[in-house]
Design a protein around this motif. Structure first.
Motif, PDB file in Angstrom:
ATOM      1  N   GLY A 190       0.811  -1.210   0.000  1.00 37.14           N
ATOM      2  CA  GLY A 190       0.000   0.000   0.000  1.00 37.14           C
ATOM      3  C   GLY A 190       0.843   1.257   0.000  1.00 37.14           C
ATOM      4  N   ILE A 191       0.298   2.340  -0.545  1.00 39.53           N
ATOM      5  CA  ILE A 191       0.991   3.630  -0.572  1.00 39.53           C
ATOM      6  C   ILE A 191       0.145   4.718   0.089  1.00 39.53           C
ATOM      7  CG2 ILE A 191       2.338   3.061  -2.622  1.00 39.53           C
ATOM      8  CD1 ILE A 191       0.359   4.713  -4.273  1.00 39.53           C
ATOM      9  N   GLY A 192      -0.909   4.337   0.772  1.00 35.31           N
ATOM     10  CA  GLY A 192      -1.765   5.311   1.428  1.00 35.31           C
ATOM     11  C   GLY A 192      -3.003   5.615   0.599  1.00 35.31           C
ATOM     12  N   ALA A 193      -3.844   6.484   1.130  1.00 35.57           N
ATOM     13  CA  ALA A 193      -5.095   6.836   0.455  1.00 35.57           C
ATOM     14  C   ALA A 193      -5.227   8.350   0.404  1.00 35.57           C
ATOM     15  CB  ALA A 193      -6.295   6.227   1.169  1.00 35.57           C
ATOM     16  N   ALA A 194      -5.655   8.861  -0.742  1.00 37.86           N
ATOM     17  CA  ALA A 194      -5.903  10.290  -0.896  1.00 37.86           C
ATOM     18  C   ALA A 194      -7.256  10.640  -0.277  1.00 37.86           C
ATOM     19  CB  ALA A 194      -5.886  10.670  -2.365  1.00 37.86           C
ATOM     20  N   SER A 195      -7.397  11.896   0.129  1.00 35.46           N
ATOM     21  CA  SER A 195      -8.673  12.382   0.654  1.00 35.46           C
ATOM     22  C   SER A 195      -9.170  13.521  -0.232  1.00 35.46           C
ATOM     23  CB  SER A 195      -8.515  12.852   2.104  1.00 35.46           C
ATOM     24  OG  SER A 195      -7.573  13.910   2.178  1.00 35.46           O
ATOM     25  N   ALA A 196     -10.473  13.606  -0.379  1.00 34.96           N
ATOM     26  CA  ALA A 196     -11.035  14.619  -1.278  1.00 34.96           C
ATOM     27  C   ALA A 196     -12.362  15.116  -0.738  1.00 34.96           C
ATOM     28  CB  ALA A 196     -11.229  14.038  -2.680  1.00 34.96           C
ATOM     29  N   SER A 197     -12.699  16.348  -1.120  1.00 37.73           N
ATOM     30  CA  SER A 197     -14.003  16.920  -0.779  1.00 37.73           C
ATOM     31  C   SER A 197     -14.470  17.751  -1.966  1.00 37.73           C
ATOM     32  CB  SER A 197     -13.910  17.775   0.489  1.00 37.73           C
ATOM     33  OG  SER A 197     -13.003  18.858   0.287  1.00 37.73           O
ATOM     34  N   ASP A 198     -15.779  18.021  -1.996  1.00 41.90           N
ATOM     35  CA  ASP A 198     -16.347  18.764  -3.124  1.00 41.90           C
ATOM     36  C   ASP A 198     -17.549  19.558  -2.636  1.00 41.90           C
ATOM     37  OD1 ASP A 198     -16.341  19.130  -6.144  1.00 41.90           O
ATOM     38  OD2 ASP A 198     -18.386  18.449  -5.823  1.00 41.90           O
ATOM     39  N   ASN A 199     -17.825  20.654  -3.313  1.00 38.77           N
ATOM     40  CA  ASN A 199     -18.954  21.491  -2.904  1.00 38.77           C
ATOM     41  C   ASN A 199     -20.294  20.816  -3.127  1.00 38.77           C
ATOM     42  OD1 ASN A 199     -18.541  21.681  -5.700  1.00 38.77           O
ATOM     43  ND2 ASN A 199     -19.643  23.613  -5.825  1.00 38.77           N
ATOM     44  N   CYS A 200     -20.364  19.898  -4.087  1.00 32.76           N
ATOM     45  CA  CYS A 200     -21.649  19.259  -4.409  1.00 32.76           C
ATOM     46  C   CYS A 200     -21.608  17.737  -4.253  1.00 32.76           C
ATOM     47  CB  CYS A 200     -22.068  19.596  -5.841  1.00 32.76           C
ATOM     48  SG  CYS A 200     -22.523  21.331  -6.079  1.00 32.76           S
ATOM     49  N   SER A 201     -20.492  17.120  -4.598  1.00 33.76           N
ATOM     50  CA  SER A 201     -20.416  15.659  -4.578  1.00 33.76           C
ATOM     51  C   SER A 201     -19.741  15.198  -3.296  1.00 33.76           C
ATOM     52  CB  SER A 201     -19.623  15.151  -5.787  1.00 33.76           C
ATOM     53  OG  SER A 201     -20.204  15.591  -6.988  1.00 33.76           O
ATOM     54  N   SER A 202     -20.112  14.000  -2.836  1.00 34.23           N
ATOM     55  CA  SER A 202     -19.492  13.427  -1.651  1.00 34.23           C
ATOM     56  C   SER A 202     -19.577  11.905  -1.744  1.00 34.23           C
ATOM     57  CB  SER A 202     -20.187  13.918  -0.376  1.00 34.23           C
ATOM     58  OG  SER A 202     -21.550  13.488  -0.347  1.00 34.23           O
ATOM     59  N   GLY A 203     -18.765  11.248  -0.901  1.00 38.31           N
ATOM     60  CA  GLY A 203     -18.830   9.793  -0.827  1.00 38.31           C
ATOM     61  C   GLY A 203     -18.569   9.143  -2.167  1.00 38.31           C
ATOM     62  N   GLY A 204     -19.479   8.229  -2.542  1.00 32.15           N
ATOM     63  CA  GLY A 204     -19.311   7.483  -3.779  1.00 32.15           C
ATOM     64  C   GLY A 204     -19.420   8.334  -5.026  1.00 32.15           C
ATOM     65  N   ALA A 205     -19.930   9.562  -4.897  1.00 33.66           N
ATOM     66  CA  ALA A 205     -20.033  10.420  -6.074  1.00 33.66           C
ATOM     67  C   ALA A 205     -18.687  10.983  -6.484  1.00 33.66           C
ATOM     68  CB  ALA A 205     -21.010  11.561  -5.793  1.00 33.66           C
ATOM     69  N   LEU A 206     -17.676  10.863  -5.618  1.00 32.95           N
ATOM     70  CA  LEU A 206     -16.324  11.311  -5.936  1.00 32.95           C
ATOM     71  C   LEU A 206     -15.496  10.108  -6.362  1.00 32.95           C
ATOM     72  CD1 LEU A 206     -15.528  13.863  -3.090  1.00 32.95           C
ATOM     73  CD2 LEU A 206     -15.938  14.364  -5.490  1.00 32.95           C
ATOM     74  N   SER A 207     -14.914  10.158  -7.528  1.00 33.77           N
ATOM     75  CA  SER A 207     -14.062   9.073  -8.031  1.00 33.77           C
ATOM     76  C   SER A 207     -12.602   9.459  -7.819  1.00 33.77           C
ATOM     77  CB  SER A 207     -14.340   8.828  -9.513  1.00 33.77           C
ATOM     78  OG  SER A 207     -13.380   7.937 -10.060  1.00 33.77           O
ATOM     79  N   ILE A 208     -11.876   8.645  -7.025  1.00 31.37           N
ATOM     80  CA  ILE A 208     -10.463   8.911  -6.753  1.00 31.37           C
ATOM     81  C   ILE A 208      -9.639   7.772  -7.339  1.00 31.37           C
ATOM     82  CG2 ILE A 208      -8.709   9.272  -4.982  1.00 31.37           C
ATOM     83  CD1 ILE A 208     -10.856  10.336  -3.149  1.00 31.37           C
TER      84      ILE A 208
END
Length: 478
Positions: free
Chosen positions: A172-190
């Motif tokens: 493993g190399i870790g996990a990125a974190s993300a946020s969005d003004n409209c999308s969240s959770g599964g709606a964000l593709s990382i």
């Protein structure tokens, strides 16, 4: 037609129809009677309006028709905007204007039903213009709000890892974190472009986040893979040699010492050796040779080999053979016999002992000579012999007669059983196995039926029966 600039500031009511509106712009002392348009005047009051303004009474005569025409409304253009307040838009949408034949623009009331903030998608805004006579004109404006804000993305920290899959790293190399003004959770593709196995060195991993609208953002992570695995090293087997004749040392060439072997996950290794005496001349006793394997990244592994030099001797080992053995045959082939021979030596702690036939072999009926040899590491040897005698059925019947007479205390029965066993011997000599088997069965039955006065204990009966059954097996009775 009428007095321009005259404004009615209040109108009669149904509860007080005689209350006259206030007229601004008329002078009751000089112009007691004026003509004005019927603007904002209720028909319930008739054509005469009284007004007490200042001193005196102003009488206004209404002329013309009442105003029932709606204002002209000019709408702002339809609007497409991006979000600016979370997942919505809170900002200007333009201004509507209106004009009217009888009501000045400043007195036309313009309103709309726009929300404080517009959600994503299309919102229809209704504008309404109302003149002084209450006539209305409405129209709609379309405000479309789209999400044009990129998500926020934080890549994992840069990291340095060791190889775990050959010359690569596949953990493993870790996990990125993300946020969005409209999308969240599964709606964000990382996603990221890291290979399944990261090679040695530094790899730039690009992380990408995409929201439900297709807006994306990227971030960089650096992963450095280093080789921290030591090589695999195997030293040659330890060896023991005798000193050279007439000396207290031994010359052992490299070919006799052997070669260490090594491998590494990241390529070739460098091999070194220490502890070998000058000229490969090893003294008496133990010498430790250390082998070291070093890979390209400086990782090392060590292994040792022990070289033992023993003083040469000329004395043979002391061999101790077992005494000669006598056993009963347990089958027509004879009997399986085990024994132990041992040896000691002043210079060799483990001289090799071998015997023929080997312990655990099946020895035939009769006498077999076992020959044993002990050899030390100097090549000195000694021999010793012993015999193994396997009794056949005749000898076992003779022994059974003696045991039967020794066990019993009843002369008549003794004589009967002795005669039966002697008849077995005669049948064996005559090679009449069927008769032998029948006589042994008769003997077994007689022993089992022997009365207590015969002096046989249960254990003695069992022993006599077991001996007779063993003889039957040797003869081949069924």
């Amino acid at each position: 037609a009428g007095a321009i600039g005259v404004i009615i500031t209040n109108t009669p009511t149904s509860s007080n129809p005689d209350e006259a509106p206030n007229l601004i712009g008329a002078d009751p002392t000089t112009d007691p009677t004026i003509t004005i348009p019927a603007v904002g005047v209720s028909l319930n009051t008739g054509n005469l309006i009284k007004s007490n303004i200042g001193v005196g009474v102003v009488t206004a005569t209404l002329t013309g028709a009442l105003d029932n025409e709606a204002p002209v409304l000019a709408l702002p253009d339809n609007l497409s905007v991006g979000t600016n307040s979370g997942c919505s838009y809170a900002g200007p949408i333009g201004t509507a204007t209106a004009s009217d034949d009888t009501t000045p623009p400043a007195l036309i009331q313009i309103t709309n039903d726009a929300p404080a903030s517009f959600p994503l998608g299309s919102t229809t805004v209704t504008w309404l213009a109302t003149d002084a006579n209450g006539s209305e004109r409405s129209g709609t404006q379309l405000v479309v709000v789209g999400d044009d804000d990129r998500p926020s993305l934080t890549a994992p920290e840069n990291r340095t890892v060791g190889t775990n899959s050959g010359a690569a790293y596949d953990g493993g190399i870790g996990a990125a974190s993300a946020s969005d003004n409209c999308s969240s959770g599964g709606a964000l593709s990382i996603t990221n472009d890291a290979p399944a196995a990261l090679p040695l060195g530094q790899t730039t991993v690009t992380w990408l986040v995409t929201d439900a609208t297709g807006n994306s953002a990227s971030a960089i992570q650096l992963v450095t893979v280093v080789d921290d695995d030591a090589p695999t090293l195997t030293a040659p087997a330890s060896i023991t040699v005798l000193s050279d004749p007439g000396t207290v040392s031994a010359v052992i060439l490299d070919a006799a010492l052997g070669t260490a072997t090594a491998s590494d996950n990241a390529g070739p290794v460098t091999m070194t050796r220490s502890g070998v005496p000058t000229g490969n001349l090893f003294p008496l006793g133990k010498t430790t040779i250390t082998y070291t394997a070093t890979d390209a990244f400086g990782n090392q592994a060590t292994a040792t080999q022990t070289v033992t030099v023993r003083a040469r001797d000329s004395e043979a080992p002391n061999l101790v053979a077992p005494p000669s053995l006598v056993v009963n045959a347990t089958s027509p082939a004879g009997a399986v016999v085990t024994y132990a021979a041992s040896a000691t030596d002043d210079a060799d702690p483990n001289p090799v002992v071998s015997c023929t036939p080997a312990s655990g072999s099946t020895f035939a009926i009769g006498v077999t000579t076992v020959r044993c040899t002990a050899t030390d590491n100097a090549g000195n040897s000694s021999q010793a012999n012993f015999t193994v005698t396997v009794k056949g059925p005749v000898q076992q019947i003779v022994d059974l007669i003696d045991k039967t007479l020794a066990f019993m205390d009843q002369p008549q029965l003794e004589a009967t059983l002795k005669a039966q066993l002697q008849a077995v011997v005669a049948a064996l000599v005559a090679n009449r196995p069927t008769v032998v088997c029948g006589l042994l069965n008769t003997y077994i039955a007689a022993v089992k039926a022997a009365p207590a006065r015969a002096g046989l204990t249960p254990a003695q009966k069992a022993e006599l029966v077991a001996d007779a059954n063993r003889i039957k097996t040797v003869v081949g009775c069924r």
